[in-house]
Design an enzyme around this catalytic site. Structure first.
Site, PDB file in Angstrom:
ATOM      1  N   HIS A   1      -1.693  30.407  47.708  1.00  0.00           N
ATOM      2  CA  HIS A   1      -1.320  30.938  46.401  1.00  0.00           C
ATOM      3  C   HIS A   1      -0.914  32.379  46.694  1.00  0.00           C
ATOM      4  CE1 HIS A   1      -1.527  31.200  41.917  1.00  0.00           C
ATOM      5  NE2 HIS A   1      -1.345  32.462  42.285  1.00  0.00           N
TER       6      HIS A   1
ATOM      7  N   HIS B   1      -3.099  19.382  40.371  1.00  0.00           N
ATOM      8  CA  HIS B   1      -4.481  19.576  39.905  1.00  0.00           C
ATOM      9  C   HIS B   1      -4.849  18.349  39.075  1.00  0.00           C
ATOM     10  CE1 HIS B   1      -4.498  23.912  40.941  1.00  0.00           C
ATOM     11  NE2 HIS B   1      -3.201  23.777  40.732  1.00  0.00           N
TER      12      HIS B   1
ATOM     13  N   HIS C   1       4.226  26.785  45.111  1.00  0.00           N
ATOM     14  CA  HIS C   1       4.892  27.129  43.840  1.00  0.00           C
ATOM     15  C   HIS C   1       5.607  28.473  43.891  1.00  0.00           C
ATOM     16  CE1 HIS C   1       1.037  29.111  43.561  1.00  0.00           C
ATOM     17  NE2 HIS C   1       0.385  28.047  43.164  1.00  0.00           N
TER      18      HIS C   1
ATOM     19  N   ARG D   1      -8.082  17.832  38.315  1.00  0.00           N
ATOM     20  CA  ARG D   1      -9.379  18.187  37.691  1.00  0.00           C
ATOM     21  C   ARG D   1     -10.436  17.158  38.075  1.00  0.00           C
ATOM     22  NH1 ARG D   1      -7.015  22.950  37.295  1.00  0.00           N
ATOM     23  NH2 ARG D   1      -5.836  23.303  35.380  1.00  0.00           N
TER      24      ARG D   1
END
Ligand code: NCD
Ligand code: ZN
Length: 358
Positions: free
Chosen positions: A147, A19, A185, A21
């Site tokens: 996810h 990430h 993850h 951002r």
């Protein structure tokens, strides 16, 4: 035994889940990532999310502007290659997928079950409505990044990954047996076993925090908000299995830091944000984890070969050297608008560092 290895030159790693951002945050995150990684797969959970090729192109351009403006070396600037992802919503179409596949900059599509994690409110509410999109992913051989957590209120936070495997994954792979999928993850032995039991089209990324820590680190002796990420750290037996598979040399498991910055005051709060920041120190963290089980010789496959292999990309040509010279992780980094960013293991020392970085 690999105890005697004190220096290790490996092909330049890629980060298959990060990430960065947006906007001012990029001034911090981009140089950190570019210091270690060539390709980085940029997660699309911006506000608003990266939903189509135009969004992805504009986001990539913002990342590149910050790269140019940074003090990263000319060599690292030339090597850094952010690869984009699209954020799957209930409104994503098969045509969005076709355009993404042909864009040359979109490497994968990310599915967040709605409400699963940071900025996932626009995520998918009904996976059964994604049939056209999944067909297109299969057709264009674009990986689906998952996810993998269910989000129903009544499901215990520690059981959400396993429930996703049992209730959602099984359905997806039954209907789309050739779709490339990365379980992102992973945090449990259940997920590791699941990935091992599937064909080569299914792989997983593993973060440094899930290799090095378990829920005791998060909760014993006081709540440690900088260990709070999603999926949440699990019990030690799961951590051990993750370390086993990551260091096994099995190409189904590869590096994805999930480095997820949140300003320090947003994490050290009554309702703290989820995410561990590791972009600048990920390689020493992974080296430390691998060395802790005598497997430093397996590092390169995990960091620099298996991900590229899964995505059908060539491995990088440049190299980076890890050295067993201790480094100290900074207590914090300056972040945007005067805020600060506290990294994973802030202020602590690691036995491994990147040669030439100290
Ligand atoms: C991520 C973030 O902050 O964007 N947080 C996290 O805890 N990992 C989102 C995610 O990858 O789940
Ligand atoms: Zn993430």
């Amino acid at each position: 035994m690999t105890d005697s290895i004190r220096e290790l030159t490996i092909l330049q790693p890629d980060d298959w889940h990060i990430h960065l951002r947006d906007d001012k945050a990029l001034a911090t995150t981009v140089p950190h990532a570019a210091g270690s990684f060539n390709r980085v797969i940029c997660m699309p959970n911006l506000v608003p999310p990266v939903k189509n090729v135009e969004d992805a192109q504009a986001y990539r351009a913002r990342i590149m502007q910050h790269l140019e403006a940074s003090n990263v070396s000319a060599e690292r600037k030339a090597a850094f290659d952010p690869r984009m992802t699209l954020y799957l919503t209930d409104h994503t179409t098969a045509q969005d997928i076709e355009l993404a596949a042909k864009s040359g900059i979109v490497q994968a599509v990310k599915l967040y079950p709605a409400g699963a994690t940071t900025n996932s409110a626009d995520g998918v509410t009904n996976i059964n409505a994604c049939v056209d999109v999944f067909e297109a992913l299969e057709k264009y051989n674009l990986p689906l990044l998952l996810h993998g957590e269910v989000t129903h209120d009544h499901v215990d936070i520690f059981d959400r990954e396993k429930r996703f495997l049992d209730e959602v994954m099984v359905q997806i792979i039954a209907k789309f047996p050739t779709m490339k999928i990365v379980m992102e993850h992973i945090t449990t032995s259940d997920a590791a076993d699941f990935v091992l039991s599937q064909g080569n089209q299914i792989a997983a990324t593993i973060t440094p925090q899930h290799l090095m820590f378990n829920r005791n680190h998060l909760l014993l002796g006081g709540i440690k908000p900088h260990f709070y990420c999603l999926p949440i750290l699990k019990r030690e037996s799961h951590q051990k299995v993750l370390l086993d598979v990551a260091t096994s040399g099995n190409p189904k498991f590869f590096l994805g830091t999930d480095s997820a910055p949140h300003a320090t005051d947003k994490k050290e709060a009554a309702c703290g944000c989820a995410g561990c920041y590791s972009a600048a120190t990920a390689l020493p963290l992974y080296a430390t984890a691998f060395d802790s089980v005598g497997k430093i010789d397996r590092l390169e496959g995990f960091t620099s070969r298996f991900g590229a292999q899964f995505y059908g990309l060539p491995v990088n040509e440049s190299t980076i050297t890890m050295i067993k010279t201790p480094m100290q992780i900074p207590a914090s980094y300056p972040y945007f608008d005067g805020s600060s960013l506290t990294p994973l293991m802030a202020g602590e020392s690691l036995p491994w560092s990147i040669k030439g970085s100290l």
